[in-house]
Design a protein around this motif. Sequence first.
Motif, short mmCIF file in Angstrom:
data_model
loop_
_atom_site.label_atom_id
_atom_site.label_comp_id
_atom_site.label_asym_id
_atom_site.label_seq_id
_atom_site.Cartn_x
_atom_site.Cartn_y
_atom_site.Cartn_z
N UNK A 56 -7.61 -3.39 2.79
CA UNK A 56 -8.50 -2.24 3.00
C UNK A 56 -9.96 -2.65 2.97
N UNK A 57 -10.29 -3.43 1.96
CA UNK A 57 -11.69 -3.84 1.82
C UNK A 57 -12.16 -4.60 3.06
N UNK A 58 -11.22 -5.32 3.69
CA UNK A 58 -11.59 -6.10 4.87
C UNK A 58 -11.43 -5.30 6.15
N UNK A 59 -10.92 -4.08 6.01
CA UNK A 59 -10.72 -3.25 7.20
C UNK A 59 -9.60 -3.73 8.09
N UNK A 60 -8.58 -4.33 7.49
CA UNK A 60 -7.47 -4.89 8.26
C UNK A 60 -6.19 -4.13 7.95
N UNK A 61 -5.40 -3.84 8.96
CA UNK A 61 -4.07 -3.30 8.74
C UNK A 61 -3.07 -4.41 9.01
N UNK A 62 -2.41 -4.85 7.95
CA UNK A 62 -1.41 -5.91 8.11
C UNK A 62 -0.21 -5.35 8.85
N UNK A 63 0.28 -6.10 9.83
CA UNK A 63 1.37 -5.54 10.62
C UNK A 63 2.36 -6.58 11.09
N UNK A 64 3.28 -6.14 11.92
CA UNK A 64 4.39 -6.98 12.38
C UNK A 64 3.88 -8.22 13.10
N UNK A 65 4.44 -9.37 12.75
CA UNK A 65 4.09 -10.61 13.41
C UNK A 65 2.89 -11.32 12.85
N UNK A 66 2.19 -10.67 11.95
CA UNK A 66 1.01 -11.33 11.36
C UNK A 66 1.41 -12.55 10.54
N UNK A 67 0.49 -13.49 10.46
CA UNK A 67 0.60 -14.59 9.50
C UNK A 67 -0.44 -14.30 8.43
N UNK A 68 0.05 -13.95 7.24
CA UNK A 68 -0.85 -13.50 6.20
C UNK A 68 -1.09 -14.61 5.19
#
Lengths: 290, 290, 290, 290
Positions: free
Chosen positions: C164-176
Motif C-alpha cells: 500500500x505504501x508503495x502504491x502497488x497491488x500485488x497480483x497474479x504472476x508477480x515476482x515478489x
Amino acid sequence: MPTMTANSGPTDLLRCLQLAEAGRMYDLSSGWWRHMPNFDGYPRFEVVTYNSPAGERVEGRFPFDGSPNDVEFGYVSELISGSLHTGTHIDALSHVTGGTRDEWNGGTSASDAVGDHGPLRADAAELPPIIGRGVLLDIPGFLGLDVLPPGFAIGAEHLAGAADAAGVTVGAGDIVLVRTGQMRYWPDVDRIARECAGSGVDLDGARWLSARGVAHTGADTMSFEVRPSRVPGNPLPAHLHLLKECGIHILEWVNCEELASDSVSTFLFVALPLTIRGGTGSPIRPIAVV
Amino acid sequence: MPTMTANSGPTDLLRCLQLAEAGRMYDLSSGWWRHMPNFDGYPRFEVVTYNSPAGERVEGRFPFDGSPNDVEFGYVSELISGSLHTGTHIDALSHVTGGTRDEWNGGTSASDAVGDHGPLRADAAELPPIIGRGVLLDIPGFLGLDVLPPGFAIGAEHLAGAADAAGVTVGAGDIVLVRTGQMRYWPDVDRIARECAGSGVDLDGARWLSARGVAHTGADTMSFEVRPSRVPGNPLPAHLHLLKECGIHILEWVNCEELASDSVSTFLFVALPLTIRGGTGSPIRPIAVV
Amino acid sequence: MPTMTANSGPTDLLRCLQLAEAGRMYDLSSGWWRHMPNFDGYPRFEVVTYNSPAGERVEGRFPFDGSPNDVEFGYVSELISGSLHTGTHIDALSHVTGGTRDEWNGGTSASDAVGDHGPLRADAAELPPIIGRGVLLDIPGFLGLDVLPPGFAIGAEHLAGAADAAGVTVGAGDIVLVRTGQMRYWPDVDRIARECAGSGVDLDGARWLSARGVAHTGADTMSFEVRPSRVPGNPLPAHLHLLKECGIHILEWVNCEELASDSVSTFLFVALPLTIRGGTGSPIRPIAVV
Amino acid sequence: MPTMTANSGPTDLLRCLQLAEAGRMYDLSSGWWRHMPNFDGYPRFEVVTYNSPAGERVEGRFPFDGSPNDVEFGYVSELISGSLHTGTHIDALSHVTGGTRDEWNGGTSASDAVGDHGPLRADAAELPPIIGRGVLLDIPGFLGLDVLPPGFAIGAEHLAGAADAAGVTVGAGDIVLVRTGQMRYWPDVDRIARECAGSGVDLDGARWLSARGVAHTGADTMSFEVRPSRVPGNPLPAHLHLLKECGIHILEWVNCEELASDSVSTFLFVALPLTIRGGTGSPIRPIAVV
C-alpha cells in the motif's frame, strides 16, 4: 643399529620385523571423517554417498552385464574429496619449497615441475613403503607433564634427554615419532588451540634428528614443528631443513597416546603410503608392533 | 596353521612376521593417477593442484603466523576426488547388499544405515590393519598359461589344484590372492577388455575359500569374480557369499605379477586400510615380504 | 494485471518488457566466490585452477589437433564444486518435502524420485526462464527502519502495508521480493548473525503471497522465512506452504539494497535458472530493469 | 542500429527490449546433466545427492533451530562439480592467453594474475548481464544445407552472405550467433564427431565480426571456431583475435535450432552470467525473445 626402511637391504628388513616380540599392535592413525579438523589452507574433507541400493532402484540403474537381479543385489559407494594431508599423513618431498626459484629437495624448481595436476616428480608416487624401527620420544613424559604447553619448542636437548631416559640410541634409518601430547585431546581442536597448540620441534631439534640419519620423523601435531617459528624470516625452518635439505619425510597427526601410556620406546613401525601421482603426500595408517 | 590377522592373538601375529625369511618386499599395488581406469559406475579419480608457490605469490597468501618469509617458503598441495574403490583397494562389509531389505553382512539394512554421507556402520572405519599369511594361488601358472582367457571361471578345483601344485594348505586366517594374470597388461584396460576381461572366481570357488576360513581374499581384477556371473539371477554371487554371508573382505586390483614371476606362494602380507567413516572401502598399498 | 512469466502468453510477455521505462538495470545477485558464506548443511563452494598456461607448459599438454603452437596459445579453466543453493538462487520444487512419505509438490515421494544423483523430477531441469513483473516490498523501509531486527516475523499485515505504501497491488504472476535489509551487511555474515539474522516471512505472510497468485517470491536472506519458526512442530512452514503446497518457487539471497535505496517498487524482473538435471535449485543472477 | 548491452546507455537498453514484438521466447541452452559431453580437457560434470529426507532420518540430522519436526520436514540438495565451460557458456577474457608472457586481453600476464583458485582479474566476476540485439547468421541455411560439413571454415563471405540473405546489417553492440547446425544432433556427440565436427568461424570471419563492433559472438559448437585451424602455428586464432585482441566474449554450445527453424534473424537476446570470482567463464541459459 638394527633399523631400516624399504630402501634398506634384506638383512635390515628382517631385523626390523624381529623387533616385534610381544605380538601387540598399535594403530597410530587419527581416523578420518567428513569435515574433520584440518589446516585451513586445504580443501575440506568431504564424503558423500555415490551409489546406494535405494538410489539404484529409483534410477533403474544396474550396470552388471545385463544379468537379471533376482537376488536384489545392490552396492554402496562414495565420492570423497579433500587433501592428501588430511589426518595422519606423510609429506612427499615436493610438498615444500624455498628460495626465489621455489626449489624442493634436490634443486627441482616448482615452476619446472608443478603442473595443474600436481608435481611431476618428488610426488607421492615416489613414497616408499615404510618398514623400520620406530622410536618414540615422549617429550612431555620426559618432562613430567601430560601435555606440552602452547608453543613449546622441542630442541635437541629435549630429544636427546627423552632418548636417554628411555635408554634408546636414535640411529640411521629410524622412524622417530616426537610426542607433544596434543593428540590427548584429539579431535577437540578447539581445546588443543586453547591449551597446547604450537608445540613442536625447533630447528635445532630437526638438525639433531637429521644428524642421526633418521629415515623419517613425525609428530602428533598438524605442523610437526614449533609454531610460530623461532627463526626470524623463516616461518617453517624444520620443514625446510628436513624435507628440502635432507630429504627426510615428515609425518603429521601421528597418534602416540597409547604408545606413551604403555611406555613403549622402540617398535616395528609400518606405514604404506599411497603412490598417487601428483600427490604431495599421502594419508597413512601407521602401525607399531611390539 | 600359522596365519593371523589383526584380530588374532599375539602369538599368531609374531608367527606371521616370521614368515619373512629372505627380507625381500613386493609392492602389490596398482599405482594411482588422475583419470586412471576404474569401474564406470564410480566417480572419476581427479587430482588438481590446490596450492603452489606461484599461486601463493599471485594471491599474496601466506597463512603462517604472520611471520616474514625471507626464505621464500612455499608449499604445494592438491585436491583429490574420487571413489575409495579406485586402484588396489579393499571392500568394506557395507559395500554390497542383497534381498528386498537391502541387507549387508549381519542383517543391517541399507535403508537403516546408509545416510547421505556413507554407511554409519560396517564402513571403512571398521577395517582392521591386515597382517597375516598371504597365499598366492596362481591359476594361469597352474594351467600353464600366461593369462586366463576372457570370462574364465575359477572354480574350487582350480584353487585346490593351484594350492596343491604350490604345496600350500590354505587355512584359517590366510589372505588368499587369486591371480588371473589380467594385471600383466595393466593399465592397458583396452587390451584387458579385448584379451582377458571377466576371468575370476566363481561361486564354488568362493565357497572353497570361505570353507577354509580365509580372513580376506583378493584378485588382480576389477571385480574379483567371474563376469558375467554363472549363477542365473545373481549377478555377483561371490561378492554376496564372501562379503554378505561370510564377512570376508575382498581386495581388488591386487598386482600379483612379480610374486608369480618369482614363484612366491606364501608370504607375510600387510595392508593398512584407511579408516574413513562413511567409506565403503579403502585404497590400500599391500606389500608382501618373503 | 500486467504481470507474467515464461509460462504466460505472448501479450503478457510483451507487457512485462514494457515495464522498463527508464532503461536502468540493477544486478540483484550476491556475487559468488570460493568459500563464500552459505548454509552449513551444504558443501563448501570451491574454486580451483584446473588449466593454466604455466601448467600446460610443465605438463607438455596441448590438446588442439596436433597443431604447432607458435603463438604460445594457452588457456585457463577451473574446477568448481558446491551446492546449487550457493549465493543468490532459486529453489526447485523437489527441494523440500513433508509428511511421512516425504512428499514434495504434487505428491511425489522422495523415496520414489530421489536417486543417488539428485531428483528425477521437479528438479532444476524444470525451472523456467523467469521474465515478469517484479515487486519489491521493502519492510524495513515501510517501518522506518534500516534493517529488520533479529527474528522479526513478516506477516500479511507488513506485506500489505508495504505494498500500500508503495502504491502497488500485488497480483497474479508477480515476482515478489521481500526485503529485510540483511544484505545491507552482506557478505559480513558474522555481523548479520549478531544484528539481524532470522528475520523473514511467516506463514501468514506466505499465505498472503500465495493468495495473490504470485509466480515466485524471494527475499534477501538465506532462508526466506522467519527463523526460528513461529509454528510449533513445523520448522519451515513458509517453505512447505509455498514450494510444496502451492508450487511457488522461492528465491534466496536476492540483493534488494539498490532497489530499495532508489525507492523502486515495480520493475521488469529477469532470471534465467540453469536447467541442471538432478539439481534442486539453481544459482541465478537476477536483474531488475526500470 | 539500435543494439546495446548492459554497458550501453538507457535509451539503447529500452530499444533492445522493444525488439520483442511477438512475445515468443526461445531457450537457447544445451541443458546440463551429470557426465554430459564436454571438452576432454575439463573436469567431468558431476551431480550427487547431498541431502535427502531418507539420509536425514538415518543420520538423525535436522539442523533447524532445534525445533521439533512434527511435519516431517525434509530437504534435498546436491553436490555438483565440474568446469564453468560446461554446456552453453560464455568465456571470460582471462580464458585464453598468447605470447611468451601468456597474456590475455589488455596485456595481463597469466603468471601475474592466475592464482591457485583462478584468475584474479578478467574473470567471470567481470562478466556483464547481457541484454542486446541478437542476430542469427544461419550458415547452413544460407548455403541450402541442413548442417555444415566437417571442418567447414566459415569466412567473412559466408557471414556477410547470410546477413544479406536475412536482410540484416550486423552492427555495433550486436550479439551475433553463428549457426553451423551441429546442435541438430545434440547431445549425440558421437554423431557430431562422425558427421559434422570442426565446422566454425575462421580468422577472417572473426575479423569480420570484430570490424562490425559486435558486443559478443557465439556458435552452436564446442569451440566456436573452425578446427583444425587454417592458420599455421596458431591453433585457435579466432579465440585469440576475439577474446585477447578485441575483448569480445565468445559463447559456445548455443542452441540455435529453433531460431533457425522459425527463420528468426533478429531478436532480443538475454543472458545473465554468474559472476564467480576466479571463474574463467560461466554457464548461461540465453533466451531470445521476438
